[in-house]
Design a protein around this motif. Structure first.
Motif, PDB file in Angstrom:
ATOM      1  N   ASP A   1       0.740  -1.336   0.047  1.00 31.16           N
ATOM      2  CA  ASP A   1       0.141   0.158   0.126  1.00 31.16           C
ATOM      3  C   ASP A   1       0.930   1.248   0.156  1.00 31.16           C
ATOM      4  OD1 ASP A   1       1.170  -0.144   2.461  1.00 31.16           O
ATOM      5  OD2 ASP A   1      -0.800  -0.056   3.113  1.00 31.16           O
ATOM      6  N   ARG A   2       2.566   0.997  -0.306  1.00 28.78           N
ATOM      7  CA  ARG A   2       3.174   1.851  -0.150  1.00 28.78           C
ATOM      8  C   ARG A   2       3.670   2.068  -1.938  1.00 28.78           C
ATOM      9  NH1 ARG A   2       4.991   3.726   4.982  1.00 28.78           N
ATOM     10  NH2 ARG A   2       3.413   3.605   5.767  1.00 28.78           N
ATOM     11  N   ASN A   3       4.341   3.329  -2.216  1.00 31.70           N
ATOM     12  CA  ASN A   3       5.386   3.487  -3.468  1.00 31.70           C
ATOM     13  C   ASN A   3       6.386   2.512  -3.807  1.00 31.70           C
ATOM     14  OD1 ASN A   3       2.646   4.634  -5.110  1.00 31.70           O
ATOM     15  ND2 ASN A   3       3.162   6.292  -4.950  1.00 31.70           N
ATOM     16  N   ILE A   4       6.579   1.910  -3.607  1.00 35.24           N
ATOM     17  CA  ILE A   4       8.358   1.902  -2.726  1.00 35.24           C
ATOM     18  C   ILE A   4       9.473   1.770  -4.310  1.00 35.24           C
ATOM     19  CG2 ILE A   4       9.631  -0.517  -2.110  1.00 35.24           C
ATOM     20  CD1 ILE A   4       6.285  -1.610  -1.561  1.00 35.24           C
ATOM     21  N   HIS A   5      10.688   1.744  -3.798  1.00 35.70           N
ATOM     22  CA  HIS A   5      11.959   2.325  -4.915  1.00 35.70           C
ATOM     23  C   HIS A   5      12.286   2.163  -4.053  1.00 35.70           C
ATOM     24  CE1 HIS A   5       9.130   4.889  -7.006  1.00 35.70           C
ATOM     25  NE2 HIS A   5       8.248   5.838  -5.748  1.00 35.70           N
ATOM     26  N   THR A   6      13.797   1.216  -5.100  1.00 36.26           N
ATOM     27  CA  THR A   6      15.128   1.032  -4.229  1.00 36.26           C
ATOM     28  C   THR A   6      15.791   1.335  -5.657  1.00 36.26           C
ATOM     29  OG1 THR A   6      13.522  -0.711  -3.511  1.00 36.26           O
ATOM     30  CG2 THR A   6      16.382  -1.204  -3.486  1.00 36.26           C
ATOM     31  N   ILE A   7      16.694   1.836  -5.574  1.00 36.83           N
ATOM     32  CA  ILE A   7      17.677   2.018  -6.815  1.00 36.83           C
ATOM     33  C   ILE A   7      19.260   0.867  -6.012  1.00 36.83           C
ATOM     34  CG2 ILE A   7      16.421   4.242  -6.780  1.00 36.83           C
ATOM     35  CD1 ILE A   7      19.176   5.632  -5.971  1.00 36.83           C
ATOM     36  N   THR A   8      20.199   1.084  -6.879  1.00 37.35           N
ATOM     37  CA  THR A   8      20.881   0.460  -6.451  1.00 37.35           C
ATOM     38  C   THR A   8      22.593   1.090  -7.649  1.00 37.35           C
ATOM     39  OG1 THR A   8      20.053  -1.325  -6.060  1.00 37.35           O
ATOM     40  CG2 THR A   8      22.209  -1.404  -6.842  1.00 37.35           C
ATOM     41  N   VAL A   9      23.190   1.378  -7.173  1.00 34.41           N
ATOM     42  CA  VAL A   9      24.691   1.819  -8.098  1.00 34.41           C
ATOM     43  C   VAL A   9      25.530   1.272  -7.725  1.00 34.41           C
ATOM     44  CG1 VAL A   9      25.768   3.769  -8.302  1.00 34.41           C
ATOM     45  CG2 VAL A   9      23.391   3.948  -7.921  1.00 34.41           C
ATOM     46  N   GLU A  10      26.717   0.591  -8.879  1.00 33.22           N
ATOM     47  CA  GLU A  10      27.513   0.179  -9.073  1.00 33.22           C
ATOM     48  C   GLU A  10      28.900   1.067  -9.421  1.00 33.22           C
ATOM     49  OE1 GLU A  10      28.836  -2.733  -7.511  1.00 33.22           O
ATOM     50  OE2 GLU A  10      27.355  -3.728  -7.632  1.00 33.22           O
ATOM     51  N   SER A  11      29.280   1.407  -8.382  1.00 33.40           N
ATOM     52  CA  SER A  11      30.122   2.614  -9.170  1.00 33.40           C
ATOM     53  C   SER A  11      31.947   2.543  -8.529  1.00 33.40           C
ATOM     54  CB  SER A  11      29.993   4.120  -8.541  1.00 33.40           C
ATOM     55  OG  SER A  11      29.960   4.633  -7.889  1.00 33.40           O
ATOM     56  N   ALA A  12      32.913   2.752  -9.543  1.00 30.23           N
ATOM     57  CA  ALA A  12      34.440   3.262  -8.844  1.00 30.23           C
ATOM     58  C   ALA A  12      34.852   3.113  -7.334  1.00 30.23           C
ATOM     59  CB  ALA A  12      35.345   3.680  -9.604  1.00 30.23           C
ATOM     60  N   VAL A  13      33.815   4.742  -6.916  1.00 30.11           N
ATOM     61  CA  VAL A  13      34.259   5.068  -5.536  1.00 30.11           C
ATOM     62  C   VAL A  13      33.336   4.368  -4.888  1.00 30.11           C
ATOM     63  CG1 VAL A  13      35.882   6.583  -6.332  1.00 30.11           C
ATOM     64  CG2 VAL A  13      32.579   6.705  -6.547  1.00 30.11           C
ATOM     65  N   ALA A  14      31.811   3.852  -4.803  1.00 30.64           N
ATOM     66  CA  ALA A  14      31.157   3.118  -4.255  1.00 30.64           C
ATOM     67  C   ALA A  14      29.637   2.291  -4.251  1.00 30.64           C
ATOM     68  CB  ALA A  14      30.509   4.160  -3.710  1.00 30.64           C
ATOM     69  N   ARG A  15      29.483   1.143  -3.755  1.00 30.49           N
ATOM     70  CA  ARG A  15      28.520   0.547  -4.061  1.00 30.49           C
ATOM     71  C   ARG A  15      27.249   0.780  -3.591  1.00 30.49           C
ATOM     72  NH1 ARG A  15      29.752  -5.152  -3.272  1.00 30.49           N
ATOM     73  NH2 ARG A  15      30.479  -4.795  -5.537  1.00 30.49           N
ATOM     74  N   PHE A  16      26.171   1.196  -3.675  1.00 30.35           N
ATOM     75  CA  PHE A  16      25.376   0.595  -2.602  1.00 30.35           C
ATOM     76  C   PHE A  16      23.049   1.529  -2.861  1.00 30.35           C
ATOM     77  CE2 PHE A  16      23.500   5.722  -4.132  1.00 30.35           C
ATOM     78  CZ  PHE A  16      25.109   5.789  -5.362  1.00 30.35           C
ATOM     79  N   THR A  17      22.346   0.898  -1.836  1.00 35.06           N
ATOM     80  CA  THR A  17      21.453   0.428  -2.380  1.00 35.06           C
ATOM     81  C   THR A  17      20.665   1.681  -1.083  1.00 35.06           C
ATOM     82  OG1 THR A  17      21.749  -1.737  -3.000  1.00 35.06           O
ATOM     83  CG2 THR A  17      19.297  -1.586  -2.207  1.00 35.06           C
ATOM     84  N   CYS A  18      19.583   2.457  -2.054  1.00 31.03           N
ATOM     85  CA  CYS A  18      18.313   3.649  -1.333  1.00 31.03           C
ATOM     86  C   CYS A  18      17.611   2.176  -1.534  1.00 31.03           C
ATOM     87  CB  CYS A  18      18.596   4.445  -1.986  1.00 31.03           C
ATOM     88  SG  CYS A  18      20.599   5.018  -1.969  1.00 31.03           S
ATOM     89  N   HIS A  19      16.233   2.742  -0.450  1.00 32.84           N
ATOM     90  CA  HIS A  19      15.559   2.390  -0.423  1.00 32.84           C
ATOM     91  C   HIS A  19      14.230   2.641   0.449  1.00 32.84           C
ATOM     92  CE1 HIS A  19      12.367  -1.762   0.139  1.00 32.84           C
ATOM     93  NE2 HIS A  19      11.596  -0.641   0.827  1.00 32.84           N
ATOM     94  N   ILE A  20      12.599   3.489  -0.685  1.00 30.22           N
ATOM     95  CA  ILE A  20      12.418   4.284  -0.202  1.00 30.22           C
ATOM     96  C   ILE A  20      10.225   3.727  -0.181  1.00 30.22           C
ATOM     97  CG2 ILE A  20      12.306   5.696  -1.575  1.00 30.22           C
ATOM     98  CD1 ILE A  20      11.919   8.087   0.064  1.00 30.22           C
ATOM     99  N   ASP A  21      10.244   3.795   0.957  1.00 27.57           N
ATOM    100  CA  ASP A  21       8.664   3.493   0.841  1.00 27.57           C
ATOM    101  C   ASP A  21       7.535   4.161   1.115  1.00 27.57           C
ATOM    102  OD1 ASP A  21       9.806   1.352   1.184  1.00 27.57           O
ATOM    103  OD2 ASP A  21       8.288  -0.056   3.095  1.00 27.57           O
ATOM    104  N   ILE A  22       6.790   5.253   0.102  1.00 25.81           N
ATOM    105  CA  ILE A  22       5.968   6.682   0.371  1.00 25.81           C
ATOM    106  C   ILE A  22       4.038   6.405   0.334  1.00 25.81           C
ATOM    107  CG2 ILE A  22       5.868   8.964  -1.033  1.00 25.81           C
ATOM    108  CD1 ILE A  22       8.364   8.342  -2.314  1.00 25.81           C
TER     109      ILE A  22
END
Ligand SMILES: NC(=O)C1=CN([C@@H]2O[C@H](COP(=O)(O)OP(=O)(O)OC[C@H]3O[C@@H](n4cnc5c(N)ncnc54)[C@H](OP(=O)(O)O)[C@@H]3O)[C@@H](O)[C@H]2O)C=CC1
Ligand SMILES: O=C([O-])CC(=O)C(=O)O
Length: 270
Positions: free
Chosen positions: A217-238
């Protein structure tokens, strides 16, 4: 120091526009809600009833004396306000980020006139780190968007593909493609991918997967980034807006934070 407040014009008084109008009317030093443009002026008047300082209410043309226009329209009429605003050298704050992808010539207009195009983070997070990561080599940036059938209903892609999201009984991937393709397939649902693309690798190298999930019942977004300086995943439920479940309740707040930045002596984040 500015001698007068920044005059703000709002294009669209729907689920996001009404929240932005209310927050501006509550008072932010240095910002003045000058005018709003609505499709139905009488409905807009009712929605603004009780405001401390009633702005002018009219059509898109009535925003032409403002310093900053905040676009919060259906994607199909984005250019109707974006182009004239930039042609007169004013600042355009964009909610319909997906629509901007089809009008990238506006960047040249802004360059010529001194206008500015500002895309707030809206319903996505992590654009600060994405921009920073893109100062070094980046291998991939992807986003997964998971929404309820009610938050996806009405997208042109569903009709084209004959997909009835309300008939789904389990989470189903209904689209995989680039941010550019998604903006046309889901103009009211994938602005987040467009903003991510503009912050990072561009609309053809940013991949999005859209999942229709009857269990959320939320708008859920997960982004994943693979880069030379960092790897990260961000997640949000709106939390979706009750008036329009396609849009969540974070976007109006992101726009307000963006407007505050324009007059604040301190700026936090990239
Ligand atoms: N960047 C991001 O992260 C996000 C972006 N969005 C996008 O932001 C935009 C606004 O979203 P939202 O507020 O939820 O959308 P709504 O559909 O709720 O509001 C759009 C408003 O624009 C009005 N409108 C239509 N035509 C005109 C016109 N010619 N002149 C003035 N107003 C007009 C509509 O009026 P009426 O209802 O009378 O037709 C409606 O009130 C959308 O493009 C949406 O996809 C949404 C969520 C997140
Ligand atoms: O989650 C939201 O609020 C809206 C959204 O996905 C988008 O417009 O891209």
């Amino acid at each position: 120091m500015r001698q007068r407040p920044l005059r703000i014009g709002l294009a669209g008084l729907g689920s996001i526009g009404q929240q932005v109008a209310r927050q501006l009317d509550a008072g932010i030093d240095g910002l003045e809600l000058t005018a709003v443009a609505a499709a139905d002026v009488e409905k807009a008047r009712q929605n603004l009833a009780g405001f401390r300082a009633l702005p002018r209410i009219g059509t898109l043309a009535d925003l032409s004396d403002t310093d900053v226009v905040v676009e919060m329209l259906p994607a199909r009429i984005f250019a109707d306000i974006a182009r004239p605003t930039l042609e007169r050298g004013a600042t355009l704050v964009v909610a319909s980020a997906g629509a901007l992808l089809s009008h990238m010539d506006l960047v040249e207009v802004a360059r010529r006139t001194g206008g500015r195009i500002i895309v707030p983070s809206g319903a996505i997070l992590g654009l600060d780190a994405v921009r920073a990561a893109c100062e070094a080599p980046v291998a991939s940036i992807t986003i997964e968007t998971r929404k309820s059938p009610a938050s996806l209903a009405g997208a042109p892609y569903l009709a084209q593909q004959g997909i009835d999201v309300h008939a789904l009984r389990a989470a189903t991937t209904i689209f995989s493609g680039t941010a550019e393709e998604a903006a046309l397939a889901f103009p009211a649902n994938t602005n987040v991918a467009a903003a991510l693309a503009l912050a990072g690798l561009g609309p053809r190298r940013t991949e999005i997967r859209v999942i229709a999930d009857p269990a959320v019942d939320r708008n859920i977004h997960t982004i994943t980034v693979e880069s030379a300086v960092a790897r990260f995943t961000c997640h949000i439920d709106i939390v979706p807006n009750p008036e329009n479940p396609r849009s969540g309740q974070l976007t109006s707040r992101s726009i307000i934070a963006c407007l505050r930045d324009m007059v604040s002596p301190v700026r936090i984040g990239t």
